[in-house]
Design a protein around this motif. Structure first.
Motif, PDB file in Angstrom:
ATOM      1  N   PRO A 239       0.905  -1.174   0.080  1.00 55.37           N
ATOM      2  CA  PRO A 239       0.135  -0.035   0.319  1.00 55.37           C
ATOM      3  C   PRO A 239       1.208   1.113   0.072  1.00 55.37           C
ATOM      4  O   PRO A 239       1.799   1.428   0.648  1.00 55.37           O
ATOM      5  N   GLY A 240       0.432   2.235  -1.696  1.00 54.78           N
ATOM      6  CA  GLY A 240       1.358   3.341  -1.238  1.00 54.78           C
ATOM      7  C   GLY A 240       2.647   3.011  -1.628  1.00 54.78           C
ATOM      8  O   GLY A 240       3.408   4.241  -1.697  1.00 54.78           O
ATOM      9  N   GLY A 241       2.686   1.353  -1.886  1.00 50.51           N
ATOM     10  CA  GLY A 241       4.810   1.212  -2.878  1.00 50.51           C
ATOM     11  C   GLY A 241       5.252   2.695  -3.857  1.00 50.51           C
ATOM     12  O   GLY A 241       6.157   2.979  -4.131  1.00 50.51           O
ATOM     13  N   GLN A 242       3.697   2.836  -4.429  1.00 51.67           N
ATOM     14  CA  GLN A 242       3.790   3.240  -5.934  1.00 51.67           C
ATOM     15  C   GLN A 242       4.270   4.902  -5.834  1.00 51.67           C
ATOM     16  O   GLN A 242       5.162   5.371  -6.051  1.00 51.67           O
ATOM     17  N   LEU A 243       3.223   5.519  -4.234  1.00 50.15           N
ATOM     18  CA  LEU A 243       4.264   7.045  -3.623  1.00 50.15           C
ATOM     19  C   LEU A 243       5.248   6.999  -3.360  1.00 50.15           C
ATOM     20  O   LEU A 243       5.664   7.780  -4.026  1.00 50.15           O
ATOM     21  N   LEU A 244       5.470   5.970  -2.739  1.00 52.01           N
ATOM     22  CA  LEU A 244       7.206   5.897  -1.963  1.00 52.01           C
ATOM     23  C   LEU A 244       8.179   5.773  -2.827  1.00 52.01           C
ATOM     24  O   LEU A 244       8.623   7.043  -3.045  1.00 52.01           O
ATOM     25  N   LEU A 245       8.151   5.026  -4.276  1.00 46.01           N
ATOM     26  CA  LEU A 245       8.741   5.550  -4.402  1.00 46.01           C
ATOM     27  C   LEU A 245       8.973   6.435  -5.943  1.00 46.01           C
ATOM     28  O   LEU A 245       9.870   7.107  -5.649  1.00 46.01           O
ATOM     29  N   GLN A 246       8.037   6.972  -6.028  1.00 50.08           N
ATOM     30  CA  GLN A 246       7.856   7.976  -6.608  1.00 50.08           C
ATOM     31  C   GLN A 246       8.772   9.454  -6.079  1.00 50.08           C
ATOM     32  O   GLN A 246       8.983   9.931  -6.180  1.00 50.08           O
ATOM     33  N   THR A 247       8.699   8.880  -4.204  1.00 49.49           N
ATOM     34  CA  THR A 247       8.569  10.076  -3.305  1.00 49.49           C
ATOM     35  C   THR A 247      10.476  10.390  -3.503  1.00 49.49           C
ATOM     36  O   THR A 247      10.949  11.166  -3.692  1.00 49.49           O
ATOM     37  N   GLY A 248      10.953   8.912  -3.330  1.00 55.41           N
ATOM     38  CA  GLY A 248      11.952   8.445  -3.337  1.00 55.41           C
ATOM     39  C   GLY A 248      12.762   8.762  -4.483  1.00 55.41           C
ATOM     40  O   GLY A 248      14.148   9.674  -4.648  1.00 55.41           O
ATOM     41  N   CYS A 249      12.374   8.766  -6.258  1.00 57.63           N
ATOM     42  CA  CYS A 249      12.676   8.951  -7.380  1.00 57.63           C
ATOM     43  C   CYS A 249      13.319  10.764  -6.767  1.00 57.63           C
ATOM     44  O   CYS A 249      14.371  11.584  -7.523  1.00 57.63           O
ATOM     45  N   ALA A 250      11.709  11.557  -6.909  1.00 55.81           N
ATOM     46  CA  ALA A 250      12.049  12.705  -6.659  1.00 55.81           C
ATOM     47  C   ALA A 250      13.585  13.495  -5.662  1.00 55.81           C
ATOM     48  O   ALA A 250      14.151  14.246  -6.194  1.00 55.81           O
ATOM     49  N   LEU A 251      13.222  12.937  -4.739  1.00 54.63           N
ATOM     50  CA  LEU A 251      14.487  13.032  -3.597  1.00 54.63           C
ATOM     51  C   LEU A 251      15.835  13.046  -4.326  1.00 54.63           C
ATOM     52  O   LEU A 251      17.086  13.522  -4.060  1.00 54.63           O
TER      53      LEU A 251
END
Length: 284
Positions: A239-251
């Motif tokens: 749950p929320g894996g896609q959002l977490l990944l995109q947040t990490g990539c943006a960082l």
């Protein structure tokens, strides 16, 4: 074979000691612990290419509709690149603490070319073939730009000695992970290609990046472990894996842009301090 001299009836035997000495590998060319870590780096890079091919490209070419397999393979490929970065981080530390063979520098460059040049460039190439809004030929050009940027960077690194604990240009491991992060962000194709080319330019530029030593090396290792966790969560559909990944990539992208700003600010401050000291010294 023993040769008999007919006049002396004595046998002539080849000088075995000299032959054995020539066949033995000199101690200076034997692999060290640091070299073994460097070879681990190369292995991870090659396996990243393997998973990108078997899990993403081949299913796409054969018309497979199983998106889960592609997601797992993409995550595995990127995790292997992260593992290669860990090997690259520790082989230098081990070489400084223990020893490295004369082959160490050459092995390091060749391994970096595989893991941080070929693997991310191939990842970009496959992205251009499987993404819906991508243009294959343009993506191929972007992949070549990434590969050539890493080649040029590694060649320059072999010829130029970094000073003051700084790299000139974005280090190739950081650049490779930034390129992969751009692809995983799933931005519009034009924005993706421009960001990839911009990252390639940073790798061959004279923008300064600090060497990962001390606390910075620990922070880099922690970031790599966190990135692996984000990729695993995304791969297994947490749950929320896609959002977490995109947040990490943006960082990752933000760090690539912000870190040299801090280095530049420190350089400017040092320059001002030196000028201030010089003026103070000139006063009577």
């Amino acid at each position: 074979m023993t040769v008999i001299d007919p006049e002396t009836q004595t046998g002539w035997v080849p000088e075995a000691d000299e032959a054995d000495d020539e066949e033995e590998m000199p101690l200076s060319l034997r692999l060290s612990i640091a070299d073994a870590l460097t070879l681990g780096n190369a292995t991870c890079g090659f396996m990243a290419v393997y998973f990108t091919t078997t899990g993403i490209l081949i299913p796409h070419l054969t018309g497979s509709q199983e998106t889960g397999m592609a997601r797992h393979s993409a995550a595995t490929a990127v995790i292997l690149m992260l593992c290669a970065a860990v090997f690259d981080l520790f082989d230098g530390l081990v070489a400084r603490k223990l020893r490295s063979s004369p082959m160490g520098a050459e092995l390091d460059n060749l391994s970096d070319l595989i893991s941080f040049g070929l693997a991310p460039a191939y990842f970009v190439l496959v992205y251009g073939m499987v993404a819906d809004d991508a243009h294959q030929r343009v993506a191929a050009v972007g992949a070549v730009v990434v590969l050539l940027a890493v080649v040029l960077r590694l060649a320059r690194f072999s010829c130029v000695t970094p000073a003051n604990g700084m790299f000139q240009g974005m280090p190739s491991p950081f650049g490779a992970l930034t390129v992969v992060a751009i692809v995983l962000l799933e931005l519009p194709f034009v924005a993706t290609v421009l960001a990839i080319v911009g990252t390639a330019w940073l790798m061959v530029s004279r923008v300064e990046y600090p060497k990962p030593r001390g606390r910075l090396a620990g922070a880099m290792l922690a970031w790599i472990v966190l990135s692996m966790g984000l990729l695993a969560a995304w791969a297994f559909g947490a749950p929320g894996g896609q959002l977490l990944l995109q947040t990490g990539c943006a960082l990752q992208l933000v760090m690539g842009a912000v870190i040299p700003l801090f280095a530049t600010a420190r350089r400017v401050n040092n320059f001002r301090d030196n000028r201030r000291e010089a003026r103070t010294a000139q006063l009577p």
